[in-house]
Design an enzyme around this catalytic site. Structure first.
Site, PDB file in Angstrom:
ATOM      1  N   ARG A 122       4.403   4.008   5.702  1.00 21.04           N
ATOM      2  CA  ARG A 122       5.794   3.845   6.149  1.00 21.04           C
ATOM      3  C   ARG A 122       6.565   5.151   5.922  1.00 21.04           C
ATOM      4  O   ARG A 122       6.099   6.186   6.358  1.00 21.04           O
ATOM      5  CB  ARG A 122       6.424   2.658   5.431  1.00 21.04           C
ATOM      6  CG  ARG A 122       7.696   2.164   6.055  1.00 21.04           C
ATOM      7  CD  ARG A 122       7.537   1.154   7.139  1.00 21.04           C
ATOM      8  NE  ARG A 122       7.258  -0.169   6.598  1.00 21.04           N
ATOM      9  CZ  ARG A 122       7.200  -1.271   7.344  1.00 21.04           C
ATOM     10  NH1 ARG A 122       7.370  -1.205   8.649  1.00 21.04           N
ATOM     11  NH2 ARG A 122       6.932  -2.431   6.801  1.00 21.04           N
ATOM     12  N   ILE A 173       0.831  -1.203   0.000  1.00 18.94           N
ATOM     13  CA  ILE A 173       0.000   0.000   0.000  1.00 18.94           C
ATOM     14  C   ILE A 173       0.866   1.254   0.000  1.00 18.94           C
ATOM     15  O   ILE A 173       0.406   2.326  -0.340  1.00 18.94           O
ATOM     16  CB  ILE A 173      -0.986   0.020   1.201  1.00 18.94           C
ATOM     17  CG1 ILE A 173      -0.240   0.042   2.542  1.00 18.94           C
ATOM     18  CG2 ILE A 173      -1.970  -1.120   1.127  1.00 18.94           C
ATOM     19  CD1 ILE A 173      -1.146   0.361   3.742  1.00 18.94           C
ATOM     20  N   ASP A 174       2.157   1.117   0.377  1.00 15.59           N
ATOM     21  CA  ASP A 174       3.028   2.303   0.535  1.00 15.59           C
ATOM     22  C   ASP A 174       3.495   2.904  -0.793  1.00 15.59           C
ATOM     23  O   ASP A 174       3.931   4.058  -0.821  1.00 15.59           O
ATOM     24  CB  ASP A 174       4.272   1.946   1.366  1.00 15.59           C
ATOM     25  CG  ASP A 174       3.923   1.337   2.715  1.00 15.59           C
ATOM     26  OD1 ASP A 174       2.798   1.577   3.190  1.00 15.59           O
ATOM     27  OD2 ASP A 174       4.766   0.616   3.278  1.00 15.59           O
ATOM     28  N   GLU A 228       2.026   8.519   8.897  1.00  9.45           N
ATOM     29  CA  GLU A 228       2.535   7.962  10.166  1.00  9.45           C
ATOM     30  C   GLU A 228       3.999   8.320  10.438  1.00  9.45           C
ATOM     31  O   GLU A 228       4.437   8.339  11.584  1.00  9.45           O
ATOM     32  CB  GLU A 228       2.344   6.441  10.196  1.00  9.45           C
ATOM     33  CG  GLU A 228       3.042   5.708   9.058  1.00  9.45           C
ATOM     34  CD  GLU A 228       2.741   4.204   9.022  1.00  9.45           C
ATOM     35  OE1 GLU A 228       2.071   3.684   9.921  1.00  9.45           O
ATOM     36  OE2 GLU A 228       3.207   3.553   8.062  1.00  9.45           O
ATOM     37  N   ARG A 260      -5.441  -1.692   4.878  1.00  5.06           N
ATOM     38  CA  ARG A 260      -4.891  -2.859   4.182  1.00  5.06           C
ATOM     39  C   ARG A 260      -5.917  -3.955   3.955  1.00  5.06           C
ATOM     40  O   ARG A 260      -5.625  -4.940   3.278  1.00  5.06           O
ATOM     41  CB  ARG A 260      -3.734  -3.436   5.003  1.00  5.06           C
ATOM     42  CG  ARG A 260      -2.484  -2.684   4.772  1.00  5.06           C
ATOM     43  CD  ARG A 260      -1.206  -3.328   5.184  1.00  5.06           C
ATOM     44  NE  ARG A 260      -1.171  -4.544   5.899  1.00  5.06           N
ATOM     45  CZ  ARG A 260      -0.252  -4.833   6.818  1.00  5.06           C
ATOM     46  NH1 ARG A 260       0.658  -3.944   7.144  1.00  5.06           N
ATOM     47  NH2 ARG A 260      -0.232  -5.992   7.404  1.00  5.06           N
ATOM     48  N   ARG A 297      -9.677  16.499  17.262  1.00  2.09           N
ATOM     49  CA  ARG A 297      -9.893  15.076  17.503  1.00  2.09           C
ATOM     50  C   ARG A 297      -9.072  14.257  16.520  1.00  2.09           C
ATOM     51  O   ARG A 297      -8.675  14.757  15.472  1.00  2.09           O
ATOM     52  CB  ARG A 297     -11.371  14.715  17.329  1.00  2.09           C
ATOM     53  CG  ARG A 297     -12.269  15.286  18.411  1.00  2.09           C
ATOM     54  CD  ARG A 297     -12.100  14.531  19.721  1.00  2.09           C
ATOM     55  NE  ARG A 297     -13.136  14.877  20.681  1.00  2.09           N
ATOM     56  CZ  ARG A 297     -13.110  15.906  21.508  1.00  2.09           C
ATOM     57  NH1 ARG A 297     -12.081  16.747  21.482  1.00  2.09           N
ATOM     58  NH2 ARG A 297     -14.087  16.122  22.350  1.00  2.09           N
TER      59      ARG A 297
HETATM   60  O1  F6P Z   1       4.199  -1.656   4.442  1.00  2.55           O
HETATM   61  C1  F6P Z   1       2.823  -1.651   4.638  1.00  2.55           C
HETATM   62  C2  F6P Z   1       2.491  -1.171   6.023  1.00  2.55           C
HETATM   63  O2  F6P Z   1       1.089  -1.242   6.181  1.00  2.55           O
HETATM   64  C3  F6P Z   1       2.998   0.208   6.390  1.00  2.55           C
HETATM   65  O3  F6P Z   1       2.221   1.238   5.829  1.00  2.55           O
HETATM   66  C4  F6P Z   1       2.967   0.124   7.879  1.00  2.55           C
HETATM   67  O4  F6P Z   1       3.865   1.045   8.475  1.00  2.55           O
HETATM   68  C5  F6P Z   1       3.416  -1.308   8.130  1.00  2.55           C
HETATM   69  O5  F6P Z   1       3.085  -2.031   6.965  1.00  2.55           O
HETATM   70  C6  F6P Z   1       2.817  -2.019   9.300  1.00  2.55           C
HETATM   71  O6  F6P Z   1       3.458  -3.248   9.403  1.00  2.55           O
HETATM   72  P1  F6P Z   1       2.926  -4.529  10.225  1.00  2.55           P
HETATM   73  O7  F6P Z   1       1.910  -5.220   9.385  1.00  2.55           O
HETATM   74  O8  F6P Z   1       4.149  -5.378  10.386  1.00  2.55           O
HETATM   75  O9  F6P Z   1       2.391  -4.033  11.519  1.00  2.55           O
END
Ligand code: F6P
Length: 349
Positions: free
Chosen positions: A176, A131-132, A227, A281, A272
């Site tokens: 990410r 998704i990144d 994030e 995802r 908020r």
């Molecule tokens: O790489 C996809 C992702 O959803 C990122 O956007 C997110 O930071 C990370 O995976 C979360 O990883 P995990 O599934 O290991 O918690």
């Protein structure tokens, strides 16, 4: 077709995303035309280590196109993570008569695929999914579009509650170290401010933009924060402890709440938070991701038959092509500056 190839494996590694099942279905259907057998490796590289490998036939992939996730499972296990993994992989490879492997993965999984190809001679073809959207050599990765659709819907929903309560809503999204989801989702949802990891933000400018909206009659605002977005060093409001909590590569998260507190303090406007997390995802892939997964699945299979190993199937413009795996993982693909600029047009005066 290449008559030498009769059995190929496929695995999905790293974080799941919508569109993976479209890949599996496409590879199986395309391979069936050549009577090539496809073996599904369970849970990413872990399945090659443990030997959990089963034939994927027409029945196995029937009805999976609209399903999220991956029917063969995934994991973040790396093939070279422990010294004993490589001999186990070699032995399971031989036991199952594998002649090539399609690896569907993001940056971590494809980096390992590249190493397995270059250093250890495994005939591998990659497919970009995450998704990144942070892989080089492809305009889109499978899963991005579905995540952006979720973010867009979330922003639409936040608008009505933000407006009713005259609040600032801060929405934290994944991605990410790159801001593709934030920028695309922010534009599609009409966010007022979008903050991405690639451009450190100044709290003073964020607050000024929010106050300006209020002064000019807009009683609510939507802020999208990626994030991994960080404050500019000259206006850093995070303690080292907070940074340690928020910016962990393996699990990012938490910037939205702290930012919302800062916004309340400096503007006096109620703020908020909503953190979308794994909702981004999950669920059914968009039409775009189903089509992309299908096209890249077929392309990767055809690359295997053509012996184009060590490469990744990719989408450039409207066309499928291929790039070396090494190039795909050479660096993280940052958000397009033009796209970020477009998101910023709606901020401020
Ligand atoms: O790489 C996809 C992702 O959803 C990122 O956007 C997110 O930071 C990370 O995976 C979360 O990883 P995990 O599934 O290991 O918690």
């Amino acid at each position: 077709m290449n008559p030498d190839i009769q059995r190929i494996g496929i695995l999905t590694g790293g974080g799941d995303c919508p569109g993976l099942n479209a890949v599996l279905r496409a590879v199986v259907h395309r391979a069936m035309k050549d009577q090539v057998i496809v073996l599904g490796i369970k849970n990413g590289w872990a399945g090659l280590i443990s030997g959990r490998i089963n034939v994927l036939d027409r029945d196995a992939v029937s009805g999976i196109l609209p399903r999220g996730g991956t029917i063969i499972g995934t994991s973040r296990v790396q093939p070279l993570g422990e010294p004993e993994f490589l001999p186990l992989i070699r032995s399971n490879w031989e036991k199952n008569g594998l002649q090539a492997l399609i690896v569907v993965g993001g940056e971590g999984t494809l980096r390992a695929a590249d190493e397995m190809y270059r250093e250890h001679g495994f005939p591998i073809v990659g497919i970009p999914k995450t998704i990144d959207n942070d892989l080089c050599g492809t305009d889109y990765t499978i899963g991005l579009d579905s995540a952006v659709a979720v973010v867009t819907e979330a922003i639409d929903r936040l608008h009505s509650t933000a407006e009713s309560h005259h609040r600032v809503m801060v929405l934290e999204v994944m991605g990410r170290h790159s801001g593709w989801i934030a920028a695309l989702g922010g534009i599609a949802g009409g966010a007022d401010i979008v903050l991405v990891p690639e451009v450190p933000f100044r709290l003073s400018q964020v607050c000024e933009a929010l106050l300006h909206r209020r002064r000019t009659g807009r009683q609510f605002s939507i802020v999208v924060v990626a994030e991994d977005a960080k404050p500019h060093p000259q206006e850093d409001f995070l303690s080292n402890e907070q940074k340690g909590m928020i910016y962990r590569h393996e699990r990012l998260g938490g910037i939205a709440q702290i930012l919302a507190n800062q916004i309340e303090d400096c503007t006096g406007i109620e703020a908020r938070v909503a953190v979308l997390g794994y909702v981004q995802r999950g669920g059914s892939p968009t039409a775009f991701d189903r089509v992309l997964g299908t096209r890249l699945g077929i392309k990767a299979y055809e690359m295997v038959i053509a012996g184009e190993f060590g490469r990744m199937a990719a989408l450039q413009g409207l066309h499928t092509t291929s790039v070396p795996l090494t190039e795909a993982v050479s660096q993280l693909k940052s958000v397009d500056p033009d796209l970020y600029r477009a998101a910023g047009i709606f901020t401020g005066k």
